[in-house]
Design a protein around this motif. Structure first.
Motif, short mmCIF file in Angstrom:
data_model
loop_
_atom_site.label_atom_id
_atom_site.label_comp_id
_atom_site.label_asym_id
_atom_site.label_seq_id
_atom_site.Cartn_x
_atom_site.Cartn_y
_atom_site.Cartn_z
N ASP A 119 0.87 -1.18 0.00
CA ASP A 119 0.00 0.00 0.00
C ASP A 119 0.91 1.23 0.00
O ASP A 119 1.57 1.52 1.00
CB ASP A 119 -0.87 -0.07 1.27
CG ASP A 119 -1.91 1.02 1.39
OD1 ASP A 119 -1.56 2.20 1.19
OD2 ASP A 119 -3.07 0.69 1.72
N GLY A 122 -0.80 6.58 -2.04
CA GLY A 122 -1.84 7.19 -1.19
C GLY A 122 -2.19 8.62 -1.50
O GLY A 122 -2.42 9.43 -0.59
N PRO A 123 -2.25 9.01 -2.80
CA PRO A 123 -2.60 10.41 -3.10
C PRO A 123 -4.09 10.62 -2.84
O PRO A 123 -4.86 9.66 -2.76
CB PRO A 123 -2.31 10.52 -4.59
CG PRO A 123 -2.58 9.16 -5.13
CD PRO A 123 -2.14 8.21 -4.04
N ASN A 124 -4.46 11.86 -2.70
CA ASN A 124 -5.87 12.17 -2.51
C ASN A 124 -6.41 12.82 -3.77
O ASN A 124 -5.83 13.79 -4.26
CB ASN A 124 -6.04 13.08 -1.30
CG ASN A 124 -5.52 12.41 -0.04
OD1 ASN A 124 -5.89 11.28 0.26
ND2 ASN A 124 -4.62 13.07 0.67
N HIS A 133 3.68 13.26 -0.69
CA HIS A 133 3.36 11.99 -1.32
C HIS A 133 4.54 11.41 -2.10
O HIS A 133 4.51 10.28 -2.53
CB HIS A 133 2.15 12.15 -2.26
CG HIS A 133 0.89 12.43 -1.51
ND1 HIS A 133 0.25 13.63 -1.56
CD2 HIS A 133 0.17 11.65 -0.66
CE1 HIS A 133 -0.82 13.59 -0.77
NE2 HIS A 133 -0.90 12.40 -0.22
N HIS A 159 -4.14 2.93 -3.42
CA HIS A 159 -5.08 3.29 -2.36
C HIS A 159 -5.43 4.78 -2.37
O HIS A 159 -5.10 5.55 -1.46
CB HIS A 159 -4.56 2.88 -0.98
CG HIS A 159 -5.64 2.87 0.06
ND1 HIS A 159 -6.62 1.92 0.09
CD2 HIS A 159 -5.91 3.72 1.08
CE1 HIS A 159 -7.44 2.17 1.08
NE2 HIS A 159 -7.04 3.26 1.70
N TYR A 324 -11.67 7.14 8.84
CA TYR A 324 -10.47 6.67 8.13
C TYR A 324 -10.13 5.23 8.52
O TYR A 324 -9.85 4.38 7.67
CB TYR A 324 -9.33 7.64 8.49
CG TYR A 324 -8.00 7.45 7.77
CD1 TYR A 324 -7.94 7.19 6.40
CD2 TYR A 324 -6.80 7.60 8.46
CE1 TYR A 324 -6.70 7.06 5.76
CE2 TYR A 324 -5.57 7.48 7.83
CZ TYR A 324 -5.52 7.20 6.48
OH TYR A 324 -4.31 7.08 5.85
N ASP A 328 -9.95 1.74 6.32
CA ASP A 328 -8.75 0.89 6.24
C ASP A 328 -9.07 -0.56 6.64
O ASP A 328 -8.52 -1.50 6.06
CB ASP A 328 -7.61 1.46 7.09
CG ASP A 328 -6.64 2.27 6.22
OD1 ASP A 328 -6.40 1.85 5.07
OD2 ASP A 328 -6.15 3.32 6.68
N TYR A 346 2.50 -1.29 4.45
CA TYR A 346 2.04 0.08 4.23
C TYR A 346 3.21 1.04 4.29
O TYR A 346 3.95 1.05 5.27
CB TYR A 346 1.03 0.50 5.31
CG TYR A 346 -0.25 -0.32 5.32
CD1 TYR A 346 -0.26 -1.61 5.85
CD2 TYR A 346 -1.44 0.21 4.83
CE1 TYR A 346 -1.44 -2.35 5.86
CE2 TYR A 346 -2.61 -0.52 4.84
CZ TYR A 346 -2.61 -1.80 5.37
OH TYR A 346 -3.77 -2.54 5.38
N VAL A 348 3.68 4.74 4.61
CA VAL A 348 2.90 5.94 4.91
C VAL A 348 3.69 6.82 5.89
O VAL A 348 4.54 6.32 6.64
CB VAL A 348 1.53 5.57 5.53
CG1 VAL A 348 0.64 6.79 5.71
CG2 VAL A 348 0.79 4.53 4.68
N GLN A 352 1.33 8.73 10.97
CA GLN A 352 0.11 7.92 11.00
C GLN A 352 0.31 6.59 11.73
O GLN A 352 -0.52 5.69 11.66
CB GLN A 352 -0.40 7.66 9.58
CG GLN A 352 -0.82 8.95 8.89
CD GLN A 352 -1.60 8.71 7.59
OE1 GLN A 352 -2.22 7.65 7.40
NE2 GLN A 352 -1.58 9.69 6.70
N PHE A 356 -2.30 3.18 12.36
CA PHE A 356 -2.09 1.81 11.88
C PHE A 356 -1.98 0.81 13.02
O PHE A 356 -2.42 -0.34 12.88
CB PHE A 356 -0.89 1.75 10.93
CG PHE A 356 -1.25 2.27 9.56
CD1 PHE A 356 -1.98 1.48 8.68
CD2 PHE A 356 -0.94 3.56 9.17
CE1 PHE A 356 -2.36 1.95 7.44
CE2 PHE A 356 -1.31 4.05 7.93
CZ PHE A 356 -2.03 3.24 7.06
N1 ARG Z 1 -4.39 9.26 1.54
C1 ARG Z 1 -3.67 9.19 2.78
C2 ARG Z 1 -2.98 10.52 3.07
O1 ARG Z 1 -2.76 11.32 2.18
C3 ARG Z 1 -2.64 8.10 2.78
C4 ARG Z 1 -3.18 6.71 2.62
C5 ARG Z 1 -2.29 5.67 3.19
N2 ARG Z 1 -2.79 4.33 3.09
C6 ARG Z 1 -3.77 3.82 3.84
N3 ARG Z 1 -4.15 2.60 3.63
N4 ARG Z 1 -4.33 4.52 4.80
O2 ARG Z 1 -2.64 10.75 4.21
#
Ligand code: ARG
Length: 588
Positions: A119, A122-124, A133, A159, A324, A328, A346, A348, A352, A356
């Protein structure tokens, strides 16, 4: 093929046994005194207690047993009983030749290949890719490649973040700007237009504007919250806008990731996991894993021996909204159903980590995975500017990835032109290739968990521990091989012969350590160890090059063996940078 250090260790263990000692004492490490020896064994000291004997005597016995070894050419007893070992040059040359004969450079694939979901990225959706990112993409991509080379089945999943408030913000903002759009007409039952009501540049402007507005304008914020809720409940028009946002964003993201040589197998997203939520929650309630606490549905994940407070994992807020963590967890359910992986890894931001911890513990407690399924969180540090604060643009804004790549490429182009003394048609392409190595190596050569300083001057330098230096070394080899070819030689016909100088032997030994370097980088999820390996290998190559007149050598057989060695070093370096996620140009 057995790793070189393992071969040396096995040989030493055999000698312990032959001399009448237990072979478990035959452990070997790479020497920290390369001036004295190549490998070192401290087993005689450890054996002292068992045999009640002077360790020097034990070491002498073992050295005696190694006298006829074809693998170890010299075993000397030093100090209180160290064994200083050197590898036989003939054995080493043979080992290197076997690497050269193998298209996997003699790296054996894992005996028990694992199915792994990685994973990363992880872009939004709708938010431009920013440097935050970047690290996930760079580190994740490298781990994916290393894992695959090590023989595992690794599937990379981007993701995508497409289920949060940012969607409601855009829907609300667009409503204010274009109230007549058919998407907002609840009585409309026809088909929605295929074309999005915005371009990517508009979208990138709409989101920050809406986000800023929501911080000062409470009514607007409530509208956005309401729009998010209605989207999640399935309002048709909002779903249609949402799909447009995703389509426009994803094609832009793919373009940007391609520039970084980052490529995902799966473009799954947070929204894909939503259908799994209701059943998952029902089951957790039934099993008593999830309980209501002040209206919210939570899972207690404290464990005995926790050194710090781990708050409960919240599945549903008191208004029934999921979070969130819920997404997950549902994603884990989905992954188990679709891929039944042995491991989920993961990559990340390390901030975070708590999230997790809660998610992994909840998943285990609720039995969402097999007991033996592994979870791993690789949390990375922040990329800082030279001022030690998170990297920003010159004007102080959040640096967009495209801008950062543009800056590096411009700097690289300048250096390449300076270096050559002229600008040719290739220069720009070369600058892009070398620029990518500067960015990626600059990141990967640091331990992932640490913060690091993004230093454009240092990262783009041709000297020191940098991507361009590694590429420069590869290009140097390419140019020697090319000249050899022009003189009528064929590198493929050349075979590696025993080293005739210290610098050559060091280079060969280091080259032979490739399999161990890959293994360590994978087992420790540490691409930086592969970086250190190729940095040292490049240093050894350049040292050998400066000491040896390769093409001017008149002994043809000697020259050919050096060419064969250079060819192997080139392949090892090229394979390594491919595992790190970049490539080398022909010239630079
Ligand atoms: N989109 C999230 C962010 O920008 C990161 C995602 C990471 N992966 C996950 N499975 N939560 O912070």
């Amino acid at each position: 093929m057995k790793a070189l250090i393992k071969t040396v260790a096995d040989e030493t263990a055999k000698a312990f046994a032959a001399a009448g000692y237990d072979e478990s004492f035959g452990k070997v490490t790479v020497s920290n005194r390369p001036d004295l020896c190549e490998y070192q064994c401290n087993g005689a000291m450890a054996a002292k207690k068992t045999y009640g004997k002077n360790p020097r005597e034990i070491a002498e016995d073992v050295a005696g047993a190694l006298a006829d070894s074809t693998i170890i050419s010299s075993a000397e007893v030093a100090g209180p009983g160290f064994l200083n070992l050197k590898v036989s040059p003939a054995f080493l040359a043979d080992y290197a030749q076997k690497m050269a004969d193998s298209d996997r450079l003699a790296v054996d694939p894992a005996e028990n290949p694992m199915t792994i979901i990685l994973d990363y990225g992880g872009p939004n959706v709708a938010k431009p890719l920013h440097v935050g990112h970047l690290r996930s993409a760079i580190i994740g991509e490298s781990l994916k490649r290393i894992g695959r080379f090590a023989g595992h089945k690794v599937t990379g999943d981007v993701h995508l973040g497409d289920w949060g408030l940012q969607m409601g913000l855009i829907i609300a903002e667009l409503h204010e700007r274009k109230p007549d759009l058919v998407y907002y007409d609840e009585s409309y039952t026809g088909e929605y237009p295929e074309e999005a009501p915005f371009t990517i540049s508009e979208l990138e402007e709409i989101y920050p504007a809406a986000s800023a507005k929501s911080k000062t304008d409470e009514d607007f914020r409530n509208e956005a919250l309401e729009a998010t809720k209605q989207l999640q409940q399935g309002r048709r028009g909002y779903r249609a806008i949402w799909q447009h946002i995703i389509n426009v964003s994803v094609s832009d993201l793919k373009k940007n990731y391609a520039k970084l040589s980052v490529d995902f197998d799966l473009w799954k997203s947070e929204s894909d996991a939503q259908p799994y939520i209701p059943d998952m929650i029902e089951k957790m309630k039934e099993d008593g894993v999830a309980v209501y606490d002040q209206g919210a549905l939570i899972v207690d994940v404290k464990e005995e021996g926790d050194s710090k407070e781990i708050p409960p994992c919240i599945l549903l807020k008191s208004d029934g909204a999921s979070l969130y963590a819920t997404t997950d967890l549902a994603t884990i359910v989905e992954r188990m159903k679709l891929f039944n992986p042995d491991k989920m890894l993961y990559v990340v931001d390390k901030r975070q980590e708590m999230h997790f911890t809660q998610v992994f513990r909840t998943a285990r407690k609720a039995g969402l995975v097999r007991p033996e399924t592994q979870f791993q969180f690789l949390g990375f540090g922040t990329m800082n500017g030279k001022d030690g604060k998170p990297f920003k643009t010159r004007s102080g804004g959040v640096m967009r990835l495209e801008e950062l790549i543009g800056d590096i490429n411009a700097e690289m182009l300048k250096k390449i032109v300076e270096n050559k003394g002229y600008r040719d048609s290739e220069a720009e392409e070369t600058a892009k290739i070398v620029g990518l190595s500067a960015i990626k190596y600059g990141d990967l050569s640091n331990q992932a968990t640490k913060d690091y300083v993004f230093d454009v001057d240092r990262f783009t330098s041709f000297e020191g521990n940098t991507g361009p230096y590694i590429l420069y070394t590869i290009v140097r080899i390419k140019s020697i091989l090319e000249r050899f070819r022009k003189d009528g030689g064929n590198a493929e016909d050349c075979r590696i012969a025993p080293a005739v100088s210290e610098s050559e032997k060091t280079l060969m030994l280091h080259t032979a350590g490739f399999a161990s370097a890959v293994e360590t980088a994978w087992n420790e999820t540490a691409p930086h160890k592969l970086c250190s390996y190729i940095y040292e290998l490049s240093n050894d190559l350049n040292h050998f090059y400066h000491e040896t007149r390769i093409l001017a050598e008149t002994d043809e057989e000697q020259k050919k063996s050096w060419i064969a060695l250079l060819n192997l070093v080139k392949r090892v370096l090229e394979q390594s940078i491919d595992l790190l996620g970049f490539s080398a140009p022909e010239r630079m």
